[in-house]
Design an enzyme around this catalytic site. Structure first.
Site, PDB file in Angstrom:
ATOM      1  N   THR A 125       0.817  -1.208   0.000  1.00 40.35           N
ATOM      2  CA  THR A 125       0.000   0.000   0.000  1.00 40.35           C
ATOM      3  C   THR A 125       0.852   1.259   0.000  1.00 40.35           C
ATOM      4  OG1 THR A 125      -1.489   1.307   1.400  1.00 40.35           O
ATOM      5  CG2 THR A 125      -0.102  -0.239   2.536  1.00 40.35           C
ATOM      6  N   TYR A 149      -1.652   0.075  10.052  1.00 39.50           N
ATOM      7  CA  TYR A 149      -1.941  -0.588   8.776  1.00 39.50           C
ATOM      8  C   TYR A 149      -0.710  -0.523   7.859  1.00 39.50           C
ATOM      9  CZ  TYR A 149      -3.745  -1.065   4.021  1.00 39.50           C
ATOM     10  OH  TYR A 149      -3.919  -1.437   2.717  1.00 39.50           O
TER      11      TYR A 149
HETATM   12  C1  UD1 Z   1      -6.180   5.154   2.925  1.00 36.42           C
HETATM   13  C2  UD1 Z   1      -4.981   4.286   2.694  1.00 36.42           C
HETATM   14  C3  UD1 Z   1      -5.304   3.144   1.803  1.00 36.42           C
HETATM   15  C4  UD1 Z   1      -6.479   2.400   2.367  1.00 36.42           C
HETATM   16  C5  UD1 Z   1      -7.649   3.372   2.515  1.00 36.42           C
HETATM   17  C6  UD1 Z   1      -8.854   2.727   3.162  1.00 36.42           C
HETATM   18  C7  UD1 Z   1      -3.046   5.656   2.925  1.00 36.42           C
HETATM   19  C8  UD1 Z   1      -1.939   6.341   2.215  1.00 36.42           C
HETATM   20  N1  UD1 Z   1      -3.926   5.044   2.141  1.00 36.42           N
HETATM   21  O1  UD1 Z   1      -6.447   5.865   1.739  1.00 36.42           O
HETATM   22  O2  UD1 Z   1      -4.185   2.286   1.713  1.00 36.42           O
HETATM   23  O3  UD1 Z   1      -6.827   1.355   1.511  1.00 36.42           O
HETATM   24  O4  UD1 Z   1      -7.272   4.432   3.365  1.00 36.42           O
HETATM   25  O5  UD1 Z   1      -8.682   2.460   4.476  1.00 36.42           O
HETATM   26  O6  UD1 Z   1      -3.120   5.639   4.132  1.00 36.42           O
HETATM   27  N2  UD1 Z   1     -12.707  11.524   2.112  1.00 36.42           N
HETATM   28  C9  UD1 Z   1     -13.714  12.417   2.398  1.00 36.42           C
HETATM   29  N3  UD1 Z   1     -14.889  11.920   2.897  1.00 36.42           N
HETATM   30  C10 UD1 Z   1     -15.092  10.591   3.110  1.00 36.42           C
HETATM   31  C11 UD1 Z   1     -14.062   9.680   2.792  1.00 36.42           C
HETATM   32  C12 UD1 Z   1     -12.874  10.175   2.306  1.00 36.42           C
HETATM   33  O7  UD1 Z   1     -13.566  13.626   2.230  1.00 36.42           O
HETATM   34  O8  UD1 Z   1     -16.182  10.219   3.598  1.00 36.42           O
HETATM   35  C13 UD1 Z   1     -11.453  12.021   1.566  1.00 36.42           C
HETATM   36  C14 UD1 Z   1     -10.282  11.750   2.498  1.00 36.42           C
HETATM   37  O9  UD1 Z   1     -10.093  12.777   3.394  1.00 36.42           O
HETATM   38  C15 UD1 Z   1      -9.140  11.625   1.492  1.00 36.42           C
HETATM   39  C16 UD1 Z   1      -9.800  11.093   0.230  1.00 36.42           C
HETATM   40  O10 UD1 Z   1     -11.182  11.344   0.377  1.00 36.42           O
HETATM   41  O11 UD1 Z   1      -8.638  12.880   1.230  1.00 36.42           O
HETATM   42  C17 UD1 Z   1      -9.597   9.609   0.046  1.00 36.42           C
HETATM   43  O12 UD1 Z   1      -9.912   8.931   1.267  1.00 36.42           O
HETATM   44  P1  UD1 Z   1     -10.079   7.341   1.352  1.00 36.42           P
HETATM   45  O13 UD1 Z   1     -10.899   6.883   0.204  1.00 36.42           O
HETATM   46  O14 UD1 Z   1     -10.529   7.007   2.738  1.00 36.42           O
HETATM   47  O15 UD1 Z   1      -8.610   6.781   1.123  1.00 36.42           O
HETATM   48  P2  UD1 Z   1      -7.210   7.225   1.766  1.00 36.42           P
HETATM   49  O16 UD1 Z   1      -7.386   7.680   3.153  1.00 36.42           O
HETATM   50  O17 UD1 Z   1      -6.553   8.138   0.813  1.00 36.42           O
END
Ligand code: UD1
Length: 348
Positions: A125, A149
């Site tokens: 990851t 993780y």
């Molecule tokens: C992280 C992990 C990834 C893991 C995933 C799911 C890292 C580098 N990556 O990705 O390996 O598979 O989590 O656990 O740690 N967001 C919102 N609202 C939401 C959900 C997300 O604004 O309800 C935003 C987050 O703040 C982020 C982006 O969308 O900026 C992506 O988030 P997400 O899809 O959860 O993935 P990561 O956190 O990037």
């Protein structure tokens, strides 16, 4: 099944009932590559596994089970997906992550050595990079995970390197960026009811299956103030796994590869794309930053193309979002028809 087993070796796919593992099983089956999977169905779904692939239902942490499966199915290579993947959960239950991800990988590698298996494709990851100082992130960037993780996956990477040096085990370590979307043929997708991934959450909010999407942070140092991620279509990722397996079967050396497109999209762009694709407004609110979210994660993505000849086929954001929405709608229909998703039937 017995005839095929006798005819050619199989690749053992751990966690084949999960989100990414099931896409890889379909890609292997499409390519005519025999596989067998071990899954305990704790988060995966039996229906996600192609009919041609035998499922061994059981615990990845059992050395005896692994020994038996590897022998009985003439396994010559392993693709390791089984594990826990929810970052916030890893912070509150770290030991679960070190057991499910690190300790089980240790057991698996021990079984590989006993069985004389020298080829492993491993799901790692971008979380191993932590909060990088700059993007794009190349594979030689420092690895400083900021949650259990990422640390649990990085430890497995280290075991693979050390086992390579000591025992000749060859591996392709794939560091996934933000995996999203669903099989364009609709055979599988992400079914976790309590998902945290942005695109899945946004689709569920659009369909009224959860409260409005909370956009975590609008004051980041990015062009529109929201976080930027490198979203990769799960089917392109599955193709990369098939290429990695073929590379190892040809006698190729160990590789460490980012899996992303080398291009970022912001949270607002994702939301806008979903609105364009659906023609509807995504119910959304602005919320505080989510702790631990780096502003930008974009892959340095040249090496995988050079080393594996990987050519993405689904790298448009609208296509990724469209496939995710269409999968989510199909789940909605099956919920409507069956009355339930099946409680525990989430998947990794
Ligand atoms: C992280 C992990 C990834 C893991 C995933 C799911 C890292 C580098 N990556 O990705 O390996 O598979 O989590 O656990 O740690 N967001 C919102 N609202 C939401 C959900 C997300 O604004 O309800 C935003 C987050 O703040 C982020 C982006 O969308 O900026 C992506 O988030 P997400 O899809 O959860 O993935 P990561 O956190 O990037």
């Amino acid at each position: 099944m017995t005839d095929q087993t006798a005819a050619s070796p199989r690749v053992l796919v751990t966690g084949g009932a999960g989100y990414i593992g099931s896409h890889v099983l379909h890609a292997l089956t499409d390519a005519g590559i025999p596989a067998v999977t071990i899954d305990n169905l704790s988060t995966g779904r039996r229906e996600a596994i192609p009919a041609a692939v035998p499922l061994v239902e059981g615990d990845m942490g059992s050395a005896e089970l692994l020994d038996w499966v590897m022998r009985d199915h003439r396994v010559d290579a392993v693709m390791h997906f089984a594990g826990s993947i929810v970052v916030p959960e890893s912070v509150v239950k770290p030991l679960d992550y070190y057991r499910n991800n690190t300790a089980n990988s240790l057991t698996l590698l021990g079984a590989c050595l006993r069985a004389g298996i020298d080829k492993v494709v491993f799901s790692s990851t971008a979380a191993v990079y932590g909060a990088p100082e700059s993007v794009p992130i190349r594979e030689d960037a420092p690895t400083v995970p900021i949650n259990p993780y990422g640390a649990s996956k990085l430890m497995t990477e280290q075991m693979l390197r050390d086992a390579g040096a000591a025992h000749g085990l060859r591996s392709v370590i794939l560091r996934y960026f933000n995996v999203a979307g669903a099989d364009p043929a609709g055979r599988t997708g992400q079914a976790t009811p309590v998902a945290t991934h942005l695109i899945k959450v946004a689709c569920q909010a659009l369909l009224g299956r959860r409260p409005p999407l909370a956009i975590f942070g609008t004051d980041y140092d990015t062009p529109d103030g929201t976080c930027i991620r490198d979203y990769i279509h799960v089917s392109d990722l599955a193709d990369a796994h098939v290429l990695a397996l073929l590379h190892l079967r040809r006698g190729g050396e160990s590789l460490l590869l980012n899996c992303g497109y080398g291009r970022g999209a912001s949270v607002r762009e994702v939301v806008r794309t979903l609105e364009e694709v659906s023609g509807e407004q995504v119910p959304a609110t602005f919320a505080d930053r989510r702790p631990g979210d780096p502003p930008q994660l974009v892959a340095g993505a040249d090496r995988i193309r050079e080393q594996l000849g990987w050519v993405p086929k689904h790298d448009r954001l609208d296509g990724i979002v469209r496939s995710a929405l269409s999968w989510e709608r199909s789940l909605e229909q099956s919920v409507g028809q069956a009355g339930a998703l099946g409680g525990s039937a989430s998947r990794s």
